[in-house]
Design an enzyme around this catalytic site. Structure first.
Site: not given
Length: 165
Positions: A84, A122, A136
């Site tokens: 990228c 992105e 998480d």
């Protein structure tokens, strides 16, 4: 060894004639406004979703933290995805909507740039990291949380034009 491609399939731009990975040269492409929107889902129990919505998760503000994590990830995509281009993003928005029907959260990122290459990676990276952050922050409560359906929803700008899933 050169790869033969069928006439119905376009060439992979990140693969050289000898099969080596390469970064695409965008120096001759005009800078245009480009937009990409991506989406994903974090599926969980209704009880876990209620913890998030009520603000009672032990680690704190799940949605706010995931939103910031997704924005930060969009800005660092070129450090994570080897081929990228680093881009000076002009706008990144990340929306996370609790959805009792799933139950879970719908994560949506919109990324904008004026430049010679698009921002699909992105937007996808922003969604991925935001979903991982939600996981998480609630994994101690529920290990069976699933991240699903990360995909490009829309792309505007550039030679290939407008794409809408």
């Amino acid at each position: 060894m050169a790869r033969k491609l069928s006439k119905t399939r376009p060439a992979l731009t990140h693969i050289g004639a000898s099969g080596e990975a390469r970064m695409v040269d965008v120096s001759d492409k005009p800078a245009t406004e480009r937009l990409a929107v991506a989406e994903g889902r974090v599926i969980m129990s209704k009880a876990t979703l209620e913890l998030i919505v009520s603000g009672n998760a032990k680690k704190g503000d799940v949605l706010g933290t995931a939103r910031i994590a997704g924005i930060m990830a969009a800005k660092r995509t070129s450090e994570l995805i080897p081929l990228c281009h680093p881009l000076a993003l002009s706008k990144v928005t990340l929306d996370i909507e609790p959805d009792t029907k799933l139950p879970g959260c719908i994560v949506r990122a919109s990324v904008k740039v004026t430049g010679p290459t698009g921002v699909e990676m992105e937007a996808l990276t922003a969604v991925s990291v935001a979903c991982l952050t939600v996981y998480d922050m609630i994994k101690a409560v529920e290990r069976g949380v699933r991240i699903e359906g990360i995909h490009l929803v829309e792309k505007k700008g550039g030679k290939s034009g407008h794409y809408l899933a």
